[in-house]
Write a protein that holds these residues in place. Structure first.
Motif, PDB file in Angstrom:
ATOM      1  N   ASP A  87       3.869 144.546  63.796  1.00 12.58           N
ATOM      2  CA  ASP A  87       3.576 143.395  63.894  1.00 12.58           C
ATOM      3  C   ASP A  87       4.266 142.647  65.047  1.00 12.58           C
ATOM      4  OD1 ASP A  87       6.060 143.156  62.720  1.00 12.58           O
ATOM      5  OD2 ASP A  87       5.478 141.924  61.023  1.00 12.58           O
ATOM      6  N   GLN A  88       4.901 143.217  65.823  1.00 13.60           N
ATOM      7  CA  GLN A  88       5.671 142.376  67.083  1.00 13.60           C
ATOM      8  C   GLN A  88       5.038 142.541  68.154  1.00 13.60           C
ATOM      9  OE1 GLN A  88       8.403 140.418  66.503  1.00 13.60           O
ATOM     10  NE2 GLN A  88       7.738 140.950  64.438  1.00 13.60           N
ATOM     11  N   LEU A  89       3.725 143.701  68.251  1.00 14.17           N
ATOM     12  CA  LEU A  89       2.952 144.100  69.307  1.00 14.17           C
ATOM     13  C   LEU A  89       1.978 142.813  69.459  1.00 14.17           C
ATOM     14  CD1 LEU A  89       2.673 147.698  68.974  1.00 14.17           C
ATOM     15  CD2 LEU A  89       3.972 146.681  70.672  1.00 14.17           C
ATOM     16  N   LYS A  90       1.446 142.656  70.851  1.00 12.54           N
ATOM     17  CA  LYS A  90       0.060 141.796  70.915  1.00 12.54           C
ATOM     18  C   LYS A  90      -0.983 142.715  71.284  1.00 12.54           C
ATOM     19  CE  LYS A  90       2.999 138.436  71.539  1.00 12.54           C
ATOM     20  NZ  LYS A  90       3.102 137.126  70.564  1.00 12.54           N
ATOM     21  N   VAL A  91      -2.297 142.139  70.844  1.00 11.69           N
ATOM     22  CA  VAL A  91      -3.421 142.973  70.891  1.00 11.69           C
ATOM     23  C   VAL A  91      -4.313 142.303  72.100  1.00 11.69           C
ATOM     24  CG1 VAL A  91      -5.669 143.491  69.853  1.00 11.69           C
ATOM     25  CG2 VAL A  91      -3.211 143.449  68.540  1.00 11.69           C
ATOM     26  N   ILE A  92      -4.865 142.934  72.991  1.00  8.58           N
ATOM     27  CA  ILE A  92      -5.992 142.647  74.062  1.00  8.58           C
ATOM     28  C   ILE A  92      -7.017 143.129  73.127  1.00  8.58           C
ATOM     29  CG2 ILE A  92      -6.882 142.744  76.268  1.00  8.58           C
ATOM     30  CD1 ILE A  92      -4.305 141.172  76.195  1.00  8.58           C
ATOM     31  N   TYR A  93      -8.091 142.145  72.988  1.00  3.81           N
ATOM     32  CA  TYR A  93      -9.281 142.308  72.334  1.00  3.81           C
ATOM     33  C   TYR A  93     -10.421 141.661  73.144  1.00  3.81           C
ATOM     34  CZ  TYR A  93     -13.104 142.593  68.954  1.00  3.81           C
ATOM     35  OH  TYR A  93     -14.505 142.663  68.228  1.00  3.81           O
ATOM     36  N   ASN A  94     -11.646 142.254  73.417  1.00  4.71           N
ATOM     37  CA  ASN A  94     -12.457 141.403  74.379  1.00  4.71           C
ATOM     38  C   ASN A  94     -12.013 140.683  75.549  1.00  4.71           C
ATOM     39  OD1 ASN A  94     -14.707 142.662  72.919  1.00  4.71           O
ATOM     40  ND2 ASN A  94     -15.070 140.995  71.408  1.00  4.71           N
ATOM     41  N   GLY A  95     -11.099 141.122  76.264  1.00  2.00           N
ATOM     42  CA  GLY A  95     -10.392 140.425  77.255  1.00  2.00           C
ATOM     43  C   GLY A  95      -9.543 139.343  76.752  1.00  2.00           C
ATOM     44  N   GLN A  96      -9.160 139.035  75.149  1.00  2.00           N
ATOM     45  CA  GLN A  96      -8.198 137.850  75.270  1.00  2.00           C
ATOM     46  C   GLN A  96      -7.128 138.422  74.515  1.00  2.00           C
ATOM     47  OE1 GLN A  96     -11.427 135.673  72.782  1.00  2.00           O
ATOM     48  NE2 GLN A  96     -11.216 134.071  74.585  1.00  2.00           N
ATOM     49  N   GLN A  97      -5.950 137.653  74.483  1.00  2.00           N
ATOM     50  CA  GLN A  97      -4.812 138.315  73.776  1.00  2.00           C
ATOM     51  C   GLN A  97      -4.694 137.686  72.477  1.00  2.00           C
ATOM     52  OE1 GLN A  97      -0.992 137.935  76.239  1.00  2.00           O
ATOM     53  NE2 GLN A  97      -0.068 137.083  74.474  1.00  2.00           N
ATOM     54  N   TYR A  98      -4.351 138.444  71.438  1.00  2.00           N
ATOM     55  CA  TYR A  98      -4.060 138.121  70.124  1.00  2.00           C
ATOM     56  C   TYR A  98      -2.789 138.497  69.599  1.00  2.00           C
ATOM     57  CZ  TYR A  98      -9.158 137.573  69.729  1.00  2.00           C
ATOM     58  OH  TYR A  98     -10.462 137.273  70.071  1.00  2.00           O
ATOM     59  N   ASN A  99      -2.296 137.555  68.579  1.00  2.00           N
ATOM     60  CA  ASN A  99      -1.082 138.150  67.794  1.00  2.00           C
ATOM     61  C   ASN A  99      -1.412 138.789  66.391  1.00  2.00           C
ATOM     62  OD1 ASN A  99       0.593 136.655  69.805  1.00  2.00           O
ATOM     63  ND2 ASN A  99       0.082 134.866  68.946  1.00  2.00           N
ATOM     64  N   ILE A 100      -0.638 139.561  66.101  1.00  2.00           N
ATOM     65  CA  ILE A 100      -0.883 140.167  64.857  1.00  2.00           C
ATOM     66  C   ILE A 100      -0.275 139.433  63.762  1.00  2.00           C
ATOM     67  CG2 ILE A 100      -0.475 142.271  63.624  1.00  2.00           C
ATOM     68  CD1 ILE A 100      -0.355 144.043  65.981  1.00  2.00           C
ATOM     69  N   ILE A 101      -0.906 138.912  62.815  1.00  2.48           N
ATOM     70  CA  ILE A 101      -0.454 137.920  61.844  1.00  2.48           C
ATOM     71  C   ILE A 101      -0.321 138.723  60.551  1.00  2.48           C
ATOM     72  CG2 ILE A 101      -1.085 135.794  62.953  1.00  2.48           C
ATOM     73  CD1 ILE A 101      -3.415 135.765  61.084  1.00  2.48           C
ATOM     74  N   ASN A 102      -1.055 139.765  60.505  1.00  2.89           N
ATOM     75  CA  ASN A 102      -0.877 140.689  59.247  1.00  2.89           C
ATOM     76  C   ASN A 102      -1.220 142.054  59.501  1.00  2.89           C
ATOM     77  OD1 ASN A 102      -0.315 141.460  56.454  1.00  2.89           O
ATOM     78  ND2 ASN A 102      -2.288 140.958  55.869  1.00  2.89           N
ATOM     79  N   LEU A 103      -0.488 143.118  59.090  1.00  2.00           N
ATOM     80  CA  LEU A 103      -0.475 144.404  59.326  1.00  2.00           C
ATOM     81  C   LEU A 103      -0.687 145.235  58.060  1.00  2.00           C
ATOM     82  CD1 LEU A 103      -0.954 147.250  60.828  1.00  2.00           C
ATOM     83  CD2 LEU A 103       1.715 147.049  61.316  1.00  2.00           C
ATOM     84  N   SER A 104      -1.574 145.616  57.499  1.00  2.00           N
ATOM     85  CA  SER A 104      -1.747 146.573  56.394  1.00  2.00           C
ATOM     86  C   SER A 104      -1.845 148.088  56.667  1.00  2.00           C
ATOM     87  CB  SER A 104      -3.150 146.190  55.727  1.00  2.00           C
ATOM     88  OG  SER A 104      -3.094 146.784  54.485  1.00  2.00           O
ATOM     89  N   SER A 105      -0.660 148.823  56.689  1.00  2.00           N
ATOM     90  CA  SER A 105      -0.605 149.974  57.413  1.00  2.00           C
ATOM     91  C   SER A 105      -0.621 151.002  55.980  1.00  2.00           C
ATOM     92  CB  SER A 105       0.705 150.139  57.999  1.00  2.00           C
ATOM     93  OG  SER A 105       0.775 151.470  58.477  1.00  2.00           O
ATOM     94  N   ASP A 106      -1.493 152.043  56.167  1.00  2.00           N
ATOM     95  CA  ASP A 106      -1.702 153.176  55.233  1.00  2.00           C
ATOM     96  C   ASP A 106      -0.735 154.343  55.646  1.00  2.00           C
ATOM     97  OD1 ASP A 106      -2.581 155.067  53.476  1.00  2.00           O
ATOM     98  OD2 ASP A 106      -4.657 154.953  53.992  1.00  2.00           O
ATOM     99  N   ASP A 107       0.241 154.504  55.085  1.00  2.00           N
ATOM    100  CA  ASP A 107       1.294 155.382  55.176  1.00  2.00           C
ATOM    101  C   ASP A 107       1.203 156.732  54.254  1.00  2.00           C
ATOM    102  OD1 ASP A 107       2.621 153.940  57.153  1.00  2.00           O
ATOM    103  OD2 ASP A 107       4.060 153.029  56.004  1.00  2.00           O
ATOM    104  N   SER A 108       0.009 156.857  53.447  1.00  2.00           N
ATOM    105  CA  SER A 108      -0.229 157.956  52.896  1.00  2.00           C
ATOM    106  C   SER A 108      -0.576 159.093  53.635  1.00  2.00           C
ATOM    107  CB  SER A 108      -1.511 157.749  51.951  1.00  2.00           C
ATOM    108  OG  SER A 108      -2.651 157.479  52.741  1.00  2.00           O
ATOM    109  N   LEU A 109      -0.629 160.338  53.042  1.00  2.18           N
ATOM    110  CA  LEU A 109      -0.733 161.498  53.771  1.00  2.18           C
ATOM    111  C   LEU A 109      -2.097 161.755  53.637  1.00  2.18           C
ATOM    112  CD1 LEU A 109       2.405 163.445  52.339  1.00  2.18           C
ATOM    113  CD2 LEU A 109       2.062 162.375  54.358  1.00  2.18           C
ATOM    114  N   ASN A 110      -3.079 160.948  53.504  1.00  3.26           N
ATOM    115  CA  ASN A 110      -4.585 161.154  53.699  1.00  3.26           C
ATOM    116  C   ASN A 110      -5.080 161.593  54.865  1.00  3.26           C
ATOM    117  OD1 ASN A 110      -4.808 160.486  50.770  1.00  3.26           O
ATOM    118  ND2 ASN A 110      -5.301 158.302  51.255  1.00  3.26           N
ATOM    119  N   TYR A 111      -6.016 162.308  55.162  1.00  2.00           N
ATOM    120  CA  TYR A 111      -6.341 162.960  56.181  1.00  2.00           C
ATOM    121  C   TYR A 111      -7.042 161.719  57.021  1.00  2.00           C
ATOM    122  CZ  TYR A 111      -9.707 164.959  59.503  1.00  2.00           C
ATOM    123  OH  TYR A 111     -10.504 165.420  60.959  1.00  2.00           O
TER     124      TYR A 111
END
Length: 115
Positions: A76-100
């Motif tokens: 969540d410390q990274l910045k995102v460039i999407y459609n030419g604009q800069q965004y902050n990550i305000i929530n990260l829901s990460s799936d750490d399971s071993l699912n394919y």
């Protein structure tokens, strides 16, 4: 069972990185610039109208949810460039399971630049 998305939905390219002070070779001055660390294909997930109403007057009001294949380098410390604009990550829901087919949900908000 994990949700599966069609590969064709992941049709938007996003860049994740940090803001660093970079020297200008011509002038010798330093300026803040986005430095890309990784590039991913994303699926901008739509919200139902009821979900949109529930987000009114919260930090998530003007946010976008981007779905990407699970990547342990995302934080969540990274910045995102999407459609030419800069965004902050305000929530990260990460799936750490071993699912394919594991996905990370990035809730991002347009960054406000202070002048």
């Amino acid at each position: 069972m994990a949700r599966k998305f069609l590969p064709s939905l992941f049709n938007k390219k996003i860049q994740l990185g940090t803001i660093k002070s970079v020297e200008n070779d011509n002038t010798g001055d330093y300026s803040e610039q986005f430095v890309s660390q990784l590039s991913l294909w994303a699926y901008p997930q739509k919200r139902a109208i009821g979900q949109t109403y529930k987000l009114l007057n919260t930090d998530f009001e003007d946010s976008i949810v981007l779905v990407v294949r699970h990547n342990s380098k995302i934080n969540d410390q990274l910045k995102v460039i999407y459609n030419g604009q800069q965004y902050n990550i305000i929530n990260l829901s990460s799936d750490d399971s071993l699912n394919y087919m594991a996905y990370d949900y990035l809730t991002v908000k347009l960054s406000e630049k202070v002048k």
